[in-house]
Design a protein around this motif. Structure first.
Motif, PDB file in Angstrom:
ATOM      1  N   MET A  53       0.832  -1.185   0.000  1.00 23.66           N
ATOM      2  CA  MET A  53       0.000   0.000   0.000  1.00 23.66           C
ATOM      3  C   MET A  53       0.878   1.251   0.000  1.00 23.66           C
ATOM      4  N   GLU A  54       0.602   2.112  -0.915  1.00 26.48           N
ATOM      5  CA  GLU A  54       1.355   3.350  -1.043  1.00 26.48           C
ATOM      6  C   GLU A  54       1.131   4.254   0.170  1.00 26.48           C
ATOM      7  N   LEU A  55      -0.062   4.237   0.702  1.00 25.14           N
ATOM      8  CA  LEU A  55      -0.395   5.087   1.837  1.00 25.14           C
ATOM      9  C   LEU A  55       0.403   4.702   3.084  1.00 25.14           C
ATOM     10  N   MET A  56       0.587   3.407   3.310  1.00 24.32           N
ATOM     11  CA  MET A  56       1.374   2.947   4.465  1.00 24.32           C
ATOM     12  C   MET A  56       2.833   3.367   4.311  1.00 24.32           C
TER      13      MET A  56
ATOM     14  N   PHE B 187       6.668   9.471   6.963  1.00 22.79           N
ATOM     15  CA  PHE B 187       6.339  10.578   7.857  1.00 22.79           C
ATOM     16  C   PHE B 187       6.780  10.258   9.283  1.00 22.79           C
ATOM     17  N   GLU B 188       6.584   9.022   9.695  1.00 25.40           N
ATOM     18  CA  GLU B 188       6.947   8.603  11.046  1.00 25.40           C
ATOM     19  C   GLU B 188       8.455   8.725  11.270  1.00 25.40           C
ATOM     20  N   ASN B 189       9.244   8.405  10.272  1.00 29.23           N
ATOM     21  CA  ASN B 189      10.700   8.399  10.410  1.00 29.23           C
ATOM     22  C   ASN B 189      11.343   9.744  10.098  1.00 29.23           C
ATOM     23  N   ARG B 190      10.575  10.715   9.634  1.00 35.70           N
ATOM     24  CA  ARG B 190      11.107  12.019   9.279  1.00 35.70           C
ATOM     25  C   ARG B 190      11.530  12.776  10.529  1.00 35.70           C
TER      26      ARG B 190
ATOM     27  N   LEU C 257      -2.991  12.075   6.317  1.00 34.18           N
ATOM     28  CA  LEU C 257      -2.607  10.672   6.428  1.00 34.18           C
ATOM     29  C   LEU C 257      -3.540   9.913   7.372  1.00 34.18           C
ATOM     30  N   VAL C 258      -3.823  10.513   8.515  1.00 31.35           N
ATOM     31  CA  VAL C 258      -4.683   9.842   9.499  1.00 31.35           C
ATOM     32  C   VAL C 258      -6.094   9.644   8.942  1.00 31.35           C
ATOM     33  N   LEU C 259      -6.625  10.654   8.280  1.00 35.17           N
ATOM     34  CA  LEU C 259      -7.976  10.517   7.717  1.00 35.17           C
ATOM     35  C   LEU C 259      -8.014   9.462   6.610  1.00 35.17           C
ATOM     36  N   SER C 260      -6.984   9.403   5.790  1.00 29.10           N
ATOM     37  CA  SER C 260      -6.930   8.401   4.727  1.00 29.10           C
ATOM     38  C   SER C 260      -6.773   6.998   5.299  1.00 29.10           C
ATOM     39  N   LEU C 261      -5.895   6.886   6.301  1.00 31.89           N
ATOM     40  CA  LEU C 261      -5.720   5.574   6.939  1.00 31.89           C
ATOM     41  C   LEU C 261      -6.997   5.130   7.640  1.00 31.89           C
TER      42      LEU C 261
ATOM     43  N   ILE D 289      -2.749  -0.780  11.001  1.00 22.99           N
ATOM     44  CA  ILE D 289      -3.178   0.546  10.549  1.00 22.99           C
ATOM     45  C   ILE D 289      -3.535   1.413  11.752  1.00 22.99           C
ATOM     46  N   MET D 290      -4.197   0.834  12.739  1.00 26.07           N
ATOM     47  CA  MET D 290      -4.549   1.586  13.947  1.00 26.07           C
ATOM     48  C   MET D 290      -3.292   2.044  14.681  1.00 26.07           C
ATOM     49  N   ASP D 291      -2.293   1.174  14.774  1.00 30.49           N
ATOM     50  CA  ASP D 291      -1.043   1.556  15.428  1.00 30.49           C
ATOM     51  C   ASP D 291      -0.364   2.708  14.694  1.00 30.49           C
TER      52      ASP D 291
END
Length: 73
Positions: free
Chosen positions: A1-4, A10-13, A33-37, A49-51
């Protein structure tokens, strides 16, 4: 998944040495990102995904806390 992949990036930035406009942009990106996830999570209830949403939300809150600054007394 491209979104993940975007979420992991973003998490590692690094969030140090960001200007105010960079922080605003990062906050908006985190919200998107949160709304799309969340839309994906509604369909398949994947705990991974929740994590990821929790991690991004925590990072977003730190960014917004920095944007608002300390209250003056």
């Amino acid at each position: 998944m491209e979104l993940m992949e975007k979420a992991r990036e973003f998490e590692n930035r690094s969030m140090s040495n960001m200007s105010t406009s960079d922080r605003v942009e990062a906050s908006r990106e985190a919200k998107d990102l949160v709304l799309s996830l969340n839309e994906i999570y509604k369909q398949n209830k994947d705990p991974e995904i929740m994590d990821m949403m929790k991690i991004i939300t925590a990072k977003k809150q730190k960014i917004e806390k920095r944007l608002k600054g300390r209250p003056e007394i």
